[in-house]
Design an enzyme around this catalytic site. Structure first.
Site, PDB file in Angstrom:
ATOM      1  N   ASP A 130     -43.851  25.094  -4.433  1.00 18.41           N
ATOM      2  CA  ASP A 130     -43.045  24.847  -3.241  1.00 18.41           C
ATOM      3  C   ASP A 130     -41.683  24.340  -3.713  1.00 18.41           C
ATOM      4  OD1 ASP A 130     -42.393  24.458  -0.474  1.00 18.41           O
ATOM      5  OD2 ASP A 130     -42.847  22.335  -0.693  1.00 18.41           O
ATOM      6  N   SER A 131     -40.752  24.269  -2.781  1.00 13.70           N
ATOM      7  CA  SER A 131     -39.452  23.703  -3.111  1.00 13.70           C
ATOM      8  C   SER A 131     -39.565  22.235  -3.474  1.00 13.70           C
ATOM      9  CB  SER A 131     -38.503  23.865  -1.926  1.00 13.70           C
ATOM     10  OG  SER A 131     -38.982  23.143  -0.810  1.00 13.70           O
ATOM     11  N   TYR A 187     -34.931  24.045   0.058  1.00 17.38           N
ATOM     12  CA  TYR A 187     -34.585  25.460   0.000  1.00 17.38           C
ATOM     13  C   TYR A 187     -33.904  25.950   1.279  1.00 17.38           C
ATOM     14  CZ  TYR A 187     -37.268  26.741  -4.248  1.00 17.38           C
ATOM     15  OH  TYR A 187     -37.730  26.905  -5.524  1.00 17.38           O
ATOM     16  N   GLY A 188     -34.104  25.238   2.371  1.00 15.91           N
ATOM     17  CA  GLY A 188     -33.646  25.737   3.665  1.00 15.91           C
ATOM     18  C   GLY A 188     -32.157  25.967   3.779  1.00 15.91           C
ATOM     19  N   CYS A 248     -44.512  27.835   0.393  1.00 17.17           N
ATOM     20  CA  CYS A 248     -43.214  27.499   0.980  1.00 17.17           C
ATOM     21  C   CYS A 248     -42.827  28.629   1.921  1.00 17.17           C
ATOM     22  CB  CYS A 248     -42.164  27.343  -0.124  1.00 17.17           C
ATOM     23  SG  CYS A 248     -40.479  27.080   0.451  1.00 17.17           S
ATOM     24  N   THR A 288     -39.973  29.211   3.370  1.00 12.65           N
ATOM     25  CA  THR A 288     -38.651  29.750   3.061  1.00 12.65           C
ATOM     26  C   THR A 288     -38.706  30.680   1.862  1.00 12.65           C
ATOM     27  OG1 THR A 288     -37.635  27.754   3.968  1.00 12.65           O
ATOM     28  CG2 THR A 288     -36.265  29.132   2.565  1.00 12.65           C
ATOM     29  N   GLU A 316     -39.113  14.440   1.284  1.00 15.94           N
ATOM     30  CA  GLU A 316     -38.948  14.422  -0.173  1.00 15.94           C
ATOM     31  C   GLU A 316     -38.702  13.004  -0.690  1.00 15.94           C
ATOM     32  OE1 GLU A 316     -38.919  16.938  -2.726  1.00 15.94           O
ATOM     33  OE2 GLU A 316     -40.054  17.977  -1.167  1.00 15.94           O
ATOM     34  N   CYS A 373     -42.978  24.878   8.319  1.00 16.52           N
ATOM     35  CA  CYS A 373     -42.599  24.473   6.959  1.00 16.52           C
ATOM     36  C   CYS A 373     -43.761  23.667   6.420  1.00 16.52           C
ATOM     37  CB  CYS A 373     -41.318  23.632   6.996  1.00 16.52           C
ATOM     38  SG  CYS A 373     -40.887  22.838   5.425  1.00 16.52           S
ATOM     39  N   THR A 374     -44.134  23.883   5.166  1.00 20.03           N
ATOM     40  CA  THR A 374     -45.309  23.200   4.631  1.00 20.03           C
ATOM     41  C   THR A 374     -45.088  21.699   4.470  1.00 20.03           C
ATOM     42  OG1 THR A 374     -44.634  23.833   2.373  1.00 20.03           O
ATOM     43  CG2 THR A 374     -46.260  25.233   3.483  1.00 20.03           C
ATOM     44  N   HIS A 375     -43.836  21.246   4.552  1.00 18.43           N
ATOM     45  CA  HIS A 375     -43.586  19.805   4.570  1.00 18.43           C
ATOM     46  C   HIS A 375     -44.035  19.164   5.888  1.00 18.43           C
ATOM     47  CE1 HIS A 375     -40.888  20.688   1.185  1.00 18.43           C
ATOM     48  NE2 HIS A 375     -40.766  19.394   0.977  1.00 18.43           N
TER      49      HIS A 375
END
Length: 274
Positions: free
Chosen positions: A11-12, A43-44, A74, A76, A153, A185-187
């Site tokens: 992932d990012s 990444y967005g 991810c 994105t 993050e 978004c996986t976040h």
């Protein structure tokens, strides 16, 4: 690749840990390598060309580490890079995408919210997916989640700043009758408690982590890559965690979320840069 080789997940940044949790739950004996490309997160806000090239570079790196399959955890990176990766890949590559179909099935009002990164929302892949499920009785309200990935993050999932951002993004959706929200978004699954605090039970939340894990399991079986549980390398808890930036954020989140989290390694992945 031998069946007891690890599965690569990237992932990012930290968001893919939500997918890793689902994979670990379904395939507890599978060895895993997780890579957070935190050097370039989020990444967005990156260009399409960067996202495509970077996805290929990280896929190549994980393959070189011995991974037998890859999960691009991810939205994105999937939207902008998975086609290029699959074009050169000779191994199973599983991507993620916002849960538009299950959200459409779950919604009673026919008004569905999508919270995702700007890059995911503008991608042709997402626009095609949206068009497939939009009709006269169904509307999708798409909202870029500016600032949310950066907060997560940094380990922030419930501060006043996060709550304010969520309120700004969700209130207009609720005012227009949204009853289902796609976490695109996986976040964002890490924000579920905060979203519930703001909205109570007014929203059905759609997260595709479990579906991704099931698709991975199907692809491994179809390619003869399912590891036997008796294989030493497939012992429960076998997990390698890597990041392309400072290890502290990933280590903190992994220790919080994962049983027997291993030490995070900082790695260098050559290729495209910002």
């Amino acid at each position: 690749m031998p069946a007891n080789s690890p599965i690569g997940i990237f992932d990012s940044g930290l968001g893919g840990l939500s997918v890793l949790q689902a994979v670990r739950s379904l395939l507890p004996h599978a060895p895993l390598i997780y890579c957070a490309d935190s050097r370039y997160a989020p990444y967005g806000e990156r260009t399409d060309a960067f996202l495509s090239a970077r996805t290929v570079a990280i896929g190549d790196w994980l393959r070189a580490q011995g991974a037998k399959a890859l999960v691009v955890a991810c939205n994105t990176a999937t939207a902008h890079g998975i086609a290029a990766l699959r074009a050169q890949a000779e191994w199973p590559v599983i991507g993620v995408e916002p849960g538009i179909k299950p959200a459409a099935q779950a919604s009673r009002s026919g008004v569905i919210g999508v919270l995702a990164t700007a890059a995911t929302l503008r991608s042709q892949k997402f626009q095609r997916l949206l068009a497939e499920h939009t009709n006269e009785g169904r509307r999708f309200l798409c909202q870029p989640g500016h600032g949310l990935v950066e907060c997560i993050e940094a380990g922030d999932i419930d501060s006043p700043e996060v709550m304010s951002l969520l309120q700004t993004y969700l209130a207009p959706m609720l005012d227009q009758g949204v009853d289902t929200l796609v976490l695109g978004c996986t976040h964002y699954p890490f924000l579920i408690p905060a979203i519930r605090k703001l909205t109570g039970d007014r929203l059905t939340l759609v997260d595709t982590g479990a579906a991704i894990a099931r698709q991975l399991a199907r692809q491994l079986a179809a390619n003869g890559l399912t590891a036997a549980e008796s294989t030493p390398l497939a012992a429960p808890g076998t997990l390698t965690l890597c990041t392309t930036a400072g290890a502290s954020a990933l280590q903190t989140m992994a220790d919080r979320l994962l049983a027997q989290a291993s030490e995070v390694h900082t790695v260098t992945i050559e290729g495209v840069s910002a």
